[in-house]
Design a protein around this motif. Structure first.
Motif, PDB file in Angstrom:
ATOM      1  N   ASP A 109     106.939 -44.300  32.495  1.00 38.62           N
ATOM      2  CA  ASP A 109     106.674 -45.009  31.247  1.00 38.62           C
ATOM      3  C   ASP A 109     106.128 -44.018  30.204  1.00 38.62           C
ATOM      4  O   ASP A 109     105.062 -43.436  30.414  1.00 38.62           O
ATOM      5  CB  ASP A 109     105.643 -46.114  31.541  1.00 38.62           C
ATOM      6  CG  ASP A 109     105.341 -46.967  30.321  1.00 38.62           C
ATOM      7  OD1 ASP A 109     105.656 -46.534  29.191  1.00 38.62           O
ATOM      8  OD2 ASP A 109     104.782 -48.059  30.512  1.00 38.62           O
ATOM      9  N   PRO A 110     106.855 -43.816  29.107  1.00 40.04           N
ATOM     10  CA  PRO A 110     106.406 -42.840  28.094  1.00 40.04           C
ATOM     11  C   PRO A 110     104.966 -43.080  27.621  1.00 40.04           C
ATOM     12  O   PRO A 110     104.230 -42.111  27.386  1.00 40.04           O
ATOM     13  CB  PRO A 110     107.398 -43.037  26.949  1.00 40.04           C
ATOM     14  CG  PRO A 110     108.632 -43.568  27.593  1.00 40.04           C
ATOM     15  CD  PRO A 110     108.159 -44.414  28.756  1.00 40.04           C
ATOM     16  N   LYS A 111     104.555 -44.330  27.528  1.00 39.13           N
ATOM     17  CA  LYS A 111     103.172 -44.627  27.108  1.00 39.13           C
ATOM     18  C   LYS A 111     102.160 -44.057  28.103  1.00 39.13           C
ATOM     19  O   LYS A 111     101.084 -43.602  27.744  1.00 39.13           O
ATOM     20  CB  LYS A 111     102.953 -46.142  26.993  1.00 39.13           C
ATOM     21  CG  LYS A 111     103.638 -46.770  25.800  1.00 39.13           C
ATOM     22  CD  LYS A 111     103.135 -48.185  25.527  1.00 39.13           C
ATOM     23  CE  LYS A 111     103.380 -49.161  26.668  1.00 39.13           C
ATOM     24  NZ  LYS A 111     104.795 -49.568  26.838  1.00 39.13           N
ATOM     25  N   LYS A 114     101.763 -40.210  27.757  1.00 36.24           N
ATOM     26  CA  LYS A 114     100.836 -39.852  26.665  1.00 36.24           C
ATOM     27  C   LYS A 114      99.395 -39.832  27.142  1.00 36.24           C
ATOM     28  O   LYS A 114      98.620 -38.941  26.804  1.00 36.24           O
ATOM     29  CB  LYS A 114     100.979 -40.867  25.528  1.00 36.24           C
ATOM     30  CG  LYS A 114     101.858 -40.379  24.404  1.00 36.24           C
ATOM     31  CD  LYS A 114     101.722 -41.321  23.227  1.00 36.24           C
ATOM     32  CE  LYS A 114     103.023 -41.379  22.460  1.00 36.24           C
ATOM     33  NZ  LYS A 114     103.097 -42.530  21.553  1.00 36.24           N
ATOM     34  N   LYS A 115      99.046 -40.848  27.942  1.00 32.62           N
ATOM     35  CA  LYS A 115      97.659 -40.970  28.424  1.00 32.62           C
ATOM     36  C   LYS A 115      97.255 -39.819  29.336  1.00 32.62           C
ATOM     37  O   LYS A 115      96.071 -39.552  29.525  1.00 32.62           O
ATOM     38  CB  LYS A 115      97.500 -42.275  29.222  1.00 32.62           C
ATOM     39  CG  LYS A 115      97.524 -43.531  28.382  1.00 32.62           C
ATOM     40  CD  LYS A 115      97.202 -44.720  29.297  1.00 32.62           C
ATOM     41  CE  LYS A 115      97.698 -46.017  28.707  1.00 32.62           C
ATOM     42  NZ  LYS A 115      97.810 -47.067  29.741  1.00 32.62           N
ATOM     43  N   LYS A 116      98.237 -39.176  29.968  1.00 32.31           N
ATOM     44  CA  LYS A 116      97.918 -38.153  30.975  1.00 32.31           C
ATOM     45  C   LYS A 116      97.935 -36.725  30.424  1.00 32.31           C
ATOM     46  O   LYS A 116      97.677 -35.779  31.158  1.00 32.31           O
ATOM     47  CB  LYS A 116      98.892 -38.261  32.149  1.00 32.31           C
ATOM     48  CG  LYS A 116      98.814 -39.592  32.897  1.00 32.31           C
ATOM     49  CD  LYS A 116      97.443 -39.762  33.541  1.00 32.31           C
ATOM     50  CE  LYS A 116      97.229 -41.127  34.150  1.00 32.31           C
ATOM     51  NZ  LYS A 116      97.711 -41.258  35.511  1.00 32.31           N
ATOM     52  N   LEU A 125     108.254 -33.867  33.884  1.00 34.39           N
ATOM     53  CA  LEU A 125     109.439 -33.972  34.743  1.00 34.39           C
ATOM     54  C   LEU A 125     109.837 -35.436  34.909  1.00 34.39           C
ATOM     55  O   LEU A 125     109.448 -36.094  35.881  1.00 34.39           O
ATOM     56  CB  LEU A 125     109.176 -33.346  36.125  1.00 34.39           C
ATOM     57  CG  LEU A 125     109.196 -31.819  36.220  1.00 34.39           C
ATOM     58  CD1 LEU A 125     107.898 -31.211  35.707  1.00 34.39           C
ATOM     59  CD2 LEU A 125     109.450 -31.368  37.648  1.00 34.39           C
ATOM     60  N   PRO A 126     110.620 -35.971  33.971  1.00 35.71           N
ATOM     61  CA  PRO A 126     111.093 -37.349  34.141  1.00 35.71           C
ATOM     62  C   PRO A 126     112.212 -37.388  35.170  1.00 35.71           C
ATOM     63  O   PRO A 126     112.977 -36.425  35.292  1.00 35.71           O
ATOM     64  CB  PRO A 126     111.622 -37.719  32.749  1.00 35.71           C
ATOM     65  CG  PRO A 126     111.885 -36.438  32.055  1.00 35.71           C
ATOM     66  CD  PRO A 126     111.102 -35.350  32.730  1.00 35.71           C
ATOM     67  N   VAL A 127     112.290 -38.473  35.925  1.00 36.19           N
ATOM     68  CA  VAL A 127     113.331 -38.650  36.949  1.00 36.19           C
ATOM     69  C   VAL A 127     114.170 -39.856  36.549  1.00 36.19           C
ATOM     70  O   VAL A 127     113.620 -40.937  36.322  1.00 36.19           O
ATOM     71  CB  VAL A 127     112.692 -38.907  38.333  1.00 36.19           C
ATOM     72  CG1 VAL A 127     113.762 -39.108  39.397  1.00 36.19           C
ATOM     73  CG2 VAL A 127     111.747 -37.779  38.718  1.00 36.19           C
ATOM     74  N   MET A 136     114.869 -40.806  26.952  1.00 40.14           N
ATOM     75  CA  MET A 136     114.696 -39.374  26.707  1.00 40.14           C
ATOM     76  C   MET A 136     114.262 -39.039  25.279  1.00 40.14           C
ATOM     77  O   MET A 136     113.490 -38.102  25.074  1.00 40.14           O
ATOM     78  CB  MET A 136     115.962 -38.602  27.073  1.00 40.14           C
ATOM     79  CG  MET A 136     116.189 -38.445  28.559  1.00 40.14           C
ATOM     80  SD  MET A 136     114.733 -37.899  29.483  1.00 40.14           S
ATOM     81  CE  MET A 136     114.410 -36.304  28.765  1.00 40.14           C
ATOM     82  N   SER A 137     114.746 -39.790  24.292  1.00 48.19           N
ATOM     83  CA  SER A 137     114.360 -39.402  22.927  1.00 48.19           C
ATOM     84  C   SER A 137     112.861 -39.651  22.728  1.00 48.19           C
ATOM     85  O   SER A 137     112.188 -38.890  22.028  1.00 48.19           O
ATOM     86  CB  SER A 137     115.208 -40.118  21.879  1.00 48.19           C
ATOM     87  OG  SER A 137     114.912 -41.475  21.845  1.00 48.19           O
ATOM     88  N   GLU A 138     112.352 -40.691  23.371  1.00 43.66           N
ATOM     89  CA  GLU A 138     110.919 -40.976  23.283  1.00 43.66           C
ATOM     90  C   GLU A 138     110.091 -39.897  24.012  1.00 43.66           C
ATOM     91  O   GLU A 138     109.073 -39.417  23.505  1.00 43.66           O
ATOM     92  CB  GLU A 138     110.652 -42.340  23.923  1.00 43.66           C
ATOM     93  CG  GLU A 138     109.512 -43.085  23.264  1.00 43.66           C
ATOM     94  CD  GLU A 138     109.509 -44.538  23.708  1.00 43.66           C
ATOM     95  OE1 GLU A 138     108.417 -45.028  24.038  1.00 43.66           O
ATOM     96  OE2 GLU A 138     110.589 -45.160  23.742  1.00 43.66           O
ATOM     97  N   ILE A 139     110.553 -39.518  25.189  1.00 44.96           N
ATOM     98  CA  ILE A 139     109.849 -38.479  25.958  1.00 44.96           C
ATOM     99  C   ILE A 139     109.925 -37.144  25.206  1.00 44.96           C
ATOM    100  O   ILE A 139     108.962 -36.387  25.151  1.00 44.96           O
ATOM    101  CB  ILE A 139     110.439 -38.371  27.386  1.00 44.96           C
ATOM    102  CG1 ILE A 139     110.146 -39.660  28.169  1.00 44.96           C
ATOM    103  CG2 ILE A 139     109.873 -37.159  28.126  1.00 44.96           C
ATOM    104  CD1 ILE A 139     110.845 -39.785  29.507  1.00 44.96           C
ATOM    105  N   HIS A 140     111.067 -36.897  24.588  1.00 47.07           N
ATOM    106  CA  HIS A 140     111.252 -35.664  23.815  1.00 47.07           C
ATOM    107  C   HIS A 140     110.257 -35.585  22.659  1.00 47.07           C
ATOM    108  O   HIS A 140     109.699 -34.522  22.366  1.00 47.07           O
ATOM    109  CB  HIS A 140     112.684 -35.626  23.282  1.00 47.07           C
ATOM    110  CG  HIS A 140     112.988 -34.424  22.444  1.00 47.07           C
ATOM    111  ND1 HIS A 140     113.140 -33.173  22.984  1.00 47.07           N
ATOM    112  CD2 HIS A 140     113.163 -34.278  21.112  1.00 47.07           C
ATOM    113  CE1 HIS A 140     113.397 -32.306  22.022  1.00 47.07           C
ATOM    114  NE2 HIS A 140     113.409 -32.943  20.864  1.00 47.07           N
TER     115      HIS A 140
END
Ligand SMILES: *Cc1c(COP(=O)(O)O)cnc(C)c1O
Length: 387
Positions: A109-111, A114-116, A125-127, A136-140
């Motif tokens: 979860d992208p949210k 952020k917290k970590k 490392l997203p799976v 991916m665009s959010e994680i990017h």
């Protein structure tokens, strides 16, 4: 009655012929098939470079090193993945930090990412879990704001795509990442026996990966002209993570059939969706219109309490019928090694815990026959209906 595993390879005559041809040739390793396979991977994924290695785990390891992970650093990943994703962070000397999943997609979860993030965070490392692409665009965006490297673990998601800004983006093209890692283990979409690869669009990373695959040695035109043909330099501590030409020839033969291999998985998933989609207490994978799932795994979330049974009983009754199911995965922070070293509190992973209680992967693989699919459906339905 034949056993039905949760996953297995499909090897045909062409694959066997390709391997035999290499065995009769001059090069069984460090020959021309490696680059040929890498070129096929870049063409298929739409990335500039690919480096083929001896396993997906080896690929993750040198990807972490190429990302600059080392002691004192941290990298964020999901607890619901194969051990190799998190282990590779530890191999590099850095600390794995887990971020909770989204319960519906089972992806990180992208949210929560952020917290970590801390001052020590260097990579994410997203799976793409089970074959369903992450956001991916959010994680990017998170990575860009915090100057982090992204290594996509695409081991489940060969051939998968997602739509971003109106365009379909293929996993492995590294549109929103620095590197993508694949595995060619027999249960994955294409296989080389053991094997893996990294794709990237970054030339520096590419050269680093090539060196790390082979003892950290470099050989440039300049060195050859200055010192001689025999000269090379070891600049990093690398490994022997080479893949053989025999394996790459099989990989080349497999990738030629990739559309068909994926199509077969999609057809099975469609049947399962229909058969299990309206059963009370059972959730099927939900895929929104912006994602193309390639079903390395087919996951059911079963409310075993509600059905007044246990997963333990369920799994062993299916095994008696020759049907092998699996749980992907035990949240990594629960593993004794991780518990002792990192002391993660499972209370902070509500979605991972909720998912883990219900998870069951049922058989899906390209070689599965219609009658095998029927056997799986009827046996599971029988158990779900409690008779
Ligand atoms: C299979 C897999 C790996 C490791 O691949 P190997 O080729 O078995 O080393 C890593 N991550 C995920 C998510 C996988 O499924």
């Amino acid at each position: 009655m034949k056993n039905i595993p949760y996953g297995r390879q499909l090897i045909d005559k062409d694959d066997i012929r390709a391997a035999v041809e290499v065995l009769k040739s001059d090069w069984i390793t460090q020959g021309p098939k490696i680059k040929e396979f890498e070129d096929a991977l870049t063409r298929y994924c739409g990335a500039k470079y690919a480096v083929a290695v001896s396993s997906g785990t080896a690929a993750l390891h040198i990807a972490c090193l190429a990302a600059g992970l080392k002691e004192q650093g941290e990298a964020i990943t999901t607890p619901i993945t194969f051990l190799a994703t998190a282990n590779s962070i530890i191999y590099s000397g850095a600390k794995p930090v887990f971020a909770d999943i989204n319960y519906a997609t089972v992806n990180i979860d992208p949210k929560e990412i952020k917290k970590k993030i801390t001052k020590k965070t260097k990579a994410i490392l997203p799976v793409h879990f089970a074959g369903l692409p992450c956001d991916m665009s959010e994680i990017h965006k998170i990575a860009k704001d915090n100057n982090l490297t992204i290594i996509e673990d695409g081991c489940h998601a060969f051939g998968a795509e997602y739509r971003s800004k109106g365009k379909w983006v293929k996993i492995g093209s590294c549109r929103y990442s620095d590197m993508t890692v694949f595995s060619f283990h027999p249960v994955k979409h294409i296989t080389t026996g053991e094997g893996g690869a990294i794709t990237t669009n970054n030339r520096k990373i590419y050269e680093k990966l090539l060196a790390l695959r082979s003892h950290g040695t470099y050989k440039t035109q300049e060195m050859i002209e200055g010192k001689g043909l025999w000269y090379y330099e070891m600049r990093d501590l690398g490994f022997n993570y080479r893949i053989t030409d025999i394996q790459c020839a099989i990989g080349l033969s497999q990738i030629r059939k990739i559309d068909d291999l994926i199509q077969k998985r999609l057809r099975i998933a469609e049947i399962y969706d229909k058969e299990f989609g309206s059963i009370d207490g059972v959730e099927i994978p939900r895929v929104n219109k912006d994602k193309k799932h390639t079903y390395h795994l087919y996951l059911l979330k079963i409310d075993f309490d509600k059905l007044k049974t246990s997963r333990k009983k369920f799994v062993s009754l299916l095994k008696k019928k020759g049907i092998f199911t699996q749980v992907h995965y035990i949240p990594i922070y629960k593993q004794p090694y991780y518990k002792k070293r990192y002391k993660v509190n499972s209370k902070n992973f509500k979605n991972s815990e909720k998912y883990y209680k219900k998870a069951l992967s049922i058989p899906i693989y390209s070689k599965m026959t219609d009658s095998e699919v029927k056997r799986v459906v009827s046996n599971i339905k029988e158990l779900l209906n409690g008779n």
